[in-house]
Write a protein that holds these residues in place. Structure first.
Motif, PDB file in Angstrom:
ATOM      1  N   CYS A   1      52.084  63.093  38.883  1.00 30.67           N
ATOM      2  CA  CYS A   1      52.293  64.180  37.932  1.00 30.67           C
ATOM      3  C   CYS A   1      53.795  64.325  37.729  1.00 30.67           C
ATOM      4  O   CYS A   1      54.555  64.325  38.705  1.00 30.67           O
ATOM      5  CB  CYS A   1      51.703  65.477  38.488  1.00 30.67           C
ATOM      6  SG  CYS A   1      52.125  66.902  37.472  1.00 30.67           S
TER       7      CYS A   1
ATOM      8  N   GLU B   1      55.497  66.850  36.832  1.00 28.43           N
ATOM      9  CA  GLU B   1      56.014  68.224  36.901  1.00 28.43           C
ATOM     10  C   GLU B   1      56.864  68.506  38.139  1.00 28.43           C
ATOM     11  O   GLU B   1      57.722  69.367  38.132  1.00 28.43           O
ATOM     12  CB  GLU B   1      54.855  69.218  36.836  1.00 28.43           C
ATOM     13  CG  GLU B   1      54.159  69.256  35.493  1.00 28.43           C
ATOM     14  CD  GLU B   1      55.109  69.694  34.389  1.00 28.43           C
ATOM     15  OE1 GLU B   1      55.806  70.699  34.560  1.00 28.43           O
ATOM     16  OE2 GLU B   1      55.157  69.012  33.352  1.00 28.43           O
ATOM     17  N   MET B   2      56.582  67.821  39.211  1.00 30.31           N
ATOM     18  CA  MET B   2      57.355  67.943  40.450  1.00 30.31           C
ATOM     19  C   MET B   2      57.498  69.381  40.956  1.00 30.31           C
ATOM     20  O   MET B   2      58.616  69.852  41.239  1.00 30.31           O
ATOM     21  CB  MET B   2      58.729  67.275  40.274  1.00 30.31           C
ATOM     22  CG  MET B   2      58.585  65.796  39.954  1.00 30.31           C
ATOM     23  SD  MET B   2      60.091  65.007  39.427  1.00 30.31           S
ATOM     24  CE  MET B   2      60.852  64.678  40.996  1.00 30.31           C
ATOM     25  N   CYS B   3      56.392  70.085  41.057  1.00 30.00           N
ATOM     26  CA  CYS B   3      56.415  71.381  41.739  1.00 30.00           C
ATOM     27  C   CYS B   3      56.805  71.078  43.190  1.00 30.00           C
ATOM     28  O   CYS B   3      56.286  70.133  43.784  1.00 30.00           O
ATOM     29  CB  CYS B   3      55.041  72.038  41.684  1.00 30.00           C
ATOM     30  SG  CYS B   3      54.510  72.350  39.986  1.00 30.00           S
TER      31      CYS B   3
ATOM     32  N   PHE C   1      56.352  71.844  46.189  1.00 32.50           N
ATOM     33  CA  PHE C   1      55.481  71.757  47.371  1.00 32.50           C
ATOM     34  C   PHE C   1      54.465  70.628  47.215  1.00 32.50           C
ATOM     35  O   PHE C   1      53.687  70.359  48.110  1.00 32.50           O
ATOM     36  CB  PHE C   1      54.699  73.082  47.537  1.00 32.50           C
ATOM     37  CG  PHE C   1      53.837  73.366  46.334  1.00 32.50           C
ATOM     38  CD1 PHE C   1      52.566  72.827  46.242  1.00 32.50           C
ATOM     39  CD2 PHE C   1      54.315  74.118  45.272  1.00 32.50           C
ATOM     40  CE1 PHE C   1      51.784  73.055  45.118  1.00 32.50           C
ATOM     41  CE2 PHE C   1      53.542  74.344  44.152  1.00 32.50           C
ATOM     42  CZ  PHE C   1      52.280  73.803  44.076  1.00 32.50           C
ATOM     43  N   CYS C   2      54.452  69.974  46.054  1.00 30.99           N
ATOM     44  CA  CYS C   2      53.245  69.232  45.649  1.00 30.99           C
ATOM     45  C   CYS C   2      53.245  67.761  46.061  1.00 30.99           C
ATOM     46  O   CYS C   2      54.002  66.946  45.540  1.00 30.99           O
ATOM     47  CB  CYS C   2      53.063  69.341  44.141  1.00 30.99           C
ATOM     48  SG  CYS C   2      51.566  68.490  43.599  1.00 30.99           S
TER      49      CYS C   2
ATOM     50  N   SER D   1      52.240  65.064  43.377  1.00 32.06           N
ATOM     51  CA  SER D   1      53.296  64.605  42.498  1.00 32.06           C
ATOM     52  C   SER D   1      54.298  63.749  43.280  1.00 32.06           C
ATOM     53  O   SER D   1      54.458  62.557  43.024  1.00 32.06           O
ATOM     54  CB  SER D   1      54.004  65.820  41.892  1.00 32.06           C
ATOM     55  OG  SER D   1      55.112  65.428  41.136  1.00 32.06           O
TER      56      SER D   1
ATOM     57  N   ALA E   1      45.997  63.779  38.617  1.00 34.48           N
ATOM     58  CA  ALA E   1      46.595  65.060  39.014  1.00 34.48           C
ATOM     59  C   ALA E   1      46.929  65.902  37.788  1.00 34.48           C
ATOM     60  O   ALA E   1      47.117  67.110  37.895  1.00 34.48           O
ATOM     61  CB  ALA E   1      47.843  64.817  39.845  1.00 34.48           C
TER      62      ALA E   1
ATOM     63  N   GLU F   1      49.728  79.074  40.631  1.00 33.93           N
ATOM     64  CA  GLU F   1      50.432  79.273  41.913  1.00 33.93           C
ATOM     65  C   GLU F   1      50.803  80.721  42.184  1.00 33.93           C
ATOM     66  O   GLU F   1      50.525  81.227  43.257  1.00 33.93           O
ATOM     67  CB  GLU F   1      51.685  78.390  42.071  1.00 33.93           C
ATOM     68  CG  GLU F   1      51.542  76.935  41.637  1.00 33.93           C
ATOM     69  CD  GLU F   1      50.341  76.205  42.179  1.00 33.93           C
ATOM     70  OE1 GLU F   1      49.718  76.667  43.137  1.00 33.93           O
ATOM     71  OE2 GLU F   1      49.984  75.159  41.593  1.00 33.93           O
TER      72      GLU F   1
ATOM     73  N   LYS G   1      57.645  75.446  38.817  1.00 30.41           N
ATOM     74  CA  LYS G   1      56.443  75.457  37.974  1.00 30.41           C
ATOM     75  C   LYS G   1      56.874  75.962  36.611  1.00 30.41           C
ATOM     76  O   LYS G   1      57.159  77.145  36.437  1.00 30.41           O
ATOM     77  CB  LYS G   1      55.397  76.374  38.595  1.00 30.41           C
ATOM     78  CG  LYS G   1      54.092  76.340  37.884  1.00 30.41           C
ATOM     79  CD  LYS G   1      53.011  75.846  38.784  1.00 30.41           C
ATOM     80  CE  LYS G   1      51.978  75.061  38.051  1.00 30.41           C
ATOM     81  NZ  LYS G   1      51.219  74.182  38.901  1.00 30.41           N
TER      82      LYS G   1
HETATM   83  S1  SF4 Z   1      51.125  71.464  41.317  1.00 25.89           S
HETATM   84 FE1  SF4 Z   1      50.071  70.575  39.560  1.00 25.89          FE
HETATM   85  S2  SF4 Z   1      51.578  70.666  37.896  1.00 25.89           S
HETATM   86 FE2  SF4 Z   1      52.699  70.930  39.787  1.00 25.89          FE
HETATM   87  S3  SF4 Z   1      53.390  68.879  40.341  1.00 25.89           S
HETATM   88 FE3  SF4 Z   1      51.449  69.227  41.414  1.00 25.89          FE
HETATM   89  S4  SF4 Z   1      49.881  68.386  40.078  1.00 25.89           S
HETATM   90 FE4  SF4 Z   1      51.739  68.655  38.859  1.00 25.89          FE
END
Ligand code: SF4
Length: 545
Positions: A234, A236-238, A240-241, A244, A278, A334, A346
């Motif tokens: 993904c 977006e690179m949140c 904690f994720c 991604s 994702a 979130e 986010k």
């Molecule tokens: S939380 Fe969702 S939007 Fe954010 S990086 Fe992960 S998969 Fe992507």
């Protein structure tokens, strides 16, 4: 019963006929058949192995098995859920294979593992596997088998040293971990000789043909589903994720070359289609894909979508899903606090969330599930008030839409910028607070077990000393109390639960996965962490002023 379950499978590939000297290999999923056969990863690895005529592959699940060879040379596990380690140990015992790699002899198979749990942090399981495959299987799996064939008749040690030369193959026993003290932090992680790579690089597949189901069966958890991987990772690179950061870069399947041919193949045998990834709706040609599925010839197709980014919930998407038998949609927001969303990167405005709810309702969906998290680094109590307020606003904006807030506690994950943070001890209380506030509003609140978050955090930041803890816990049960009891019994032999789960780790500390390189170097993760921390600092300064 076993053969009748396998007989219900519809195969979308042609298995090879094994040659006389084919290598006997068992490929296991450490859970029941229904769970395993619904894992696209398991399906793909199984079919890839089975299409080779130099292997004779038998499948093993916890409830059923194909006829197993008397003397398997290789035994593989696809691991997609942390707690399945209990089943791995049980299956090894049932096959009379020592559960610890160092106790295995030449007559035992090489035990390998792969999948998301092991790629994220294999160290808690290091003692159980001879070989761990890190990253995408596309090229790695074939390279592993080819390298094994070269040393098929050699002694076990020679085999393992040869396999360690293959990029992405990690042999835990060839690395020595030193600690500051038996219950202290890690001092160093070194290969046992200069011929072993100091760092193992997770493998990344860069093609534009992604995976699709190779088996369709009514016994899958989603009956007769045909799954297509639309995107991997993904963008977006949140912060904690894992979904991604661990799998970057973001890759998309080609519409004409991969997705449409796969869907055509699958929809000849079933009318249930699952789009996986994702961040499915972020495929650059997602609209075209939706148009393709919206053709009249697919009118009876039931469609499920794994994940939808909030600001891609258009009216068209909601209408398509409603028409295709999907009643509700899940979006990950979130937190209702804009400040927290900024800290985690986010990129989502409150208006996007409200619009998603309005579109879901007008498109004909009956429910919307939002996914949230508490205990995110930088979160304060006032941020929870913001989440409650946001849910109330959504309820007002889309009356009649069934609203659910699923909520977990923040768990640090390896290879993400938040890997140094511990679980917030206030998280359990915060879940209770949300429950209390949202219930009277007619909003369904579904918290994930806080105790389960603790166990996840332990496994996600564990080092290889955790192996013996897992082995001991297995005999006590699977509750958090069982883990605590095992910690007590092993006191002095490893750090305590707080160290792994709650402590904020220094960025100087040697991490258990120090020798395993994922998509981004530590310096980049630290930069992303620094950006989050400066946002935390500026928001607390604002409050003080
Ligand atoms: S939380 Fe969702 S939007 Fe954010 S990086 Fe992960 S998969 Fe992507």
């Amino acid at each position: 019963m076993s053969s009748s379950l396998f007989a219900l499978e519809y195969l979308l590939f042609t298995p090879a006929t094994p040659k006389n000297d084919a290598i006997p290999l068992i490929f296991a999923f450490p859970n029941e058949y229904t769970v395993g056969i619904t894992s696209l990863g398991y399906q793909i690895v199984w079919s890839t192995l089975t299409m080779r005529d130099d292997l004779e592959v038998s499948r093993l699940f916890t409830d059923i098995r194909e006829t197993l060879p008397r003397q398997a040379e290789i035994l593989g596990f696809s691991v997609s859920w942390e707690l399945d380690y209990v089943n791995i140990l049980n299956l090894l015992e049932s096959l009379n294979i020592p559960i610890r790699a160092h106790q295995r002899q030449h007559n035992h198979p090489i035990v390998f593992g792969g999948g998301p749990v092991l790629t994220a942090n294999p160290e808690p399981f290091a003692e159980f596997f001879d070989v761990i495959l890190l990253g995408d299987g596309e090229n790695l799996l074939g390279n592993f088998i080819d390298a094994y064939k070269e040393v098929r008749n050699a002694d076990r040690k020679t085999q393992l040293i040869a396999l360690a030369q293959v990029p992405g193959i990690y042999i835990p026993s060839l690395y020595q971990v030193e600690y500051h003290s038996s219950d202290g932090a890690i001092k160093s992680i070194q290969p046992i000789s200069s011929t072993i790579p100091a760092v193992v690089q997770k493998q990344t597949y860069r093609g534009n043909t992604l995976s699709a189901s190779t088996v369709v069966t009514e016994k899958a958890a989603w009956e007769n589903i045909f799954m297509v991987e639309v995107v991997r990772s993904c963008p977006e690179m949140c912060r904690f994720c894992l979904a991604s950061y661990l799998t970057l870069p973001f890759r998309t399947a080609s519409l004409e070359g991969s997705l449409i041919p796969a869907i055509e193949r699958g929809l000849q045998v079933t009318n249930r289609l699952g789009l996986l990834g994702a961040s499915v709706t972020q495929h650059p040609e997602f609209h075209e894909l939706l148009d393709y599925i919206n053709q009249p010839k697919y009118d009876d197709v039931r469609l499920s979508i794994a994940s939808v980014r909030t600001n891609t919930v258009t009216l068209e998407l909601a209408q398509t899903l409603a028409k295709r038998d999907t009643k509700s949609l899940t979006i990950a927001v979130e937190s209702g606090s804009e400040k927290v969303r900024r800290i985690i990167n986010k990129k989502l405005e409150q208006e996007d969330i409200i619009q998603a709810a309005i579109n879901a309702k007008s498109g004909g969906l009956s429910g919307l599930k939002l996914y949230g998290m508490v205990g995110i680094p930088g979160e304060e109590e006032s941020d929870l008030d913001a989440t409650v307020a946001m849910m109330k606003v959504i309820k007002k904006a889309a009356p009649g839409l069934r609203l659910t807030l699923g909520c977990s506690s923040f768990v640090p994950k390896a290879h993400t910028p938040f890997q140094w943070y511990g679980v917030n001890k206030q998280a359990e209380k915060r879940l209770q607070f949300l429950q209390k506030q949202l219930k009277p509003q007619g909003i369904d609140f579904r918290p994930e077990s806080y105790n389960w978050s603790i166990i996840q955090a332990l496994i996600s930041r564990g080092d290889r000393r955790i192996s013996k803890l897992l082995e001991l816990t297995r005999s006590f049960g699977d509750s958090l109390g069982s883990y605590k009891r095992a910690f007590k019994e092993l006191k002095g032999q490893l750090p305590d639960l707080n160290f792994y789960v709650y402590d904020q780790w220094s960025d100087e500390q040697i991490l258990p996965w120090h020798h395993l390189q994922a998509a981004l170097p530590q310096s980049t993760l630290l930069k992303h962490l620094g950006e989050a921390q400066s946002l935390m600092k500026s928001s607390s300064e604002l409050i003080l002023n």
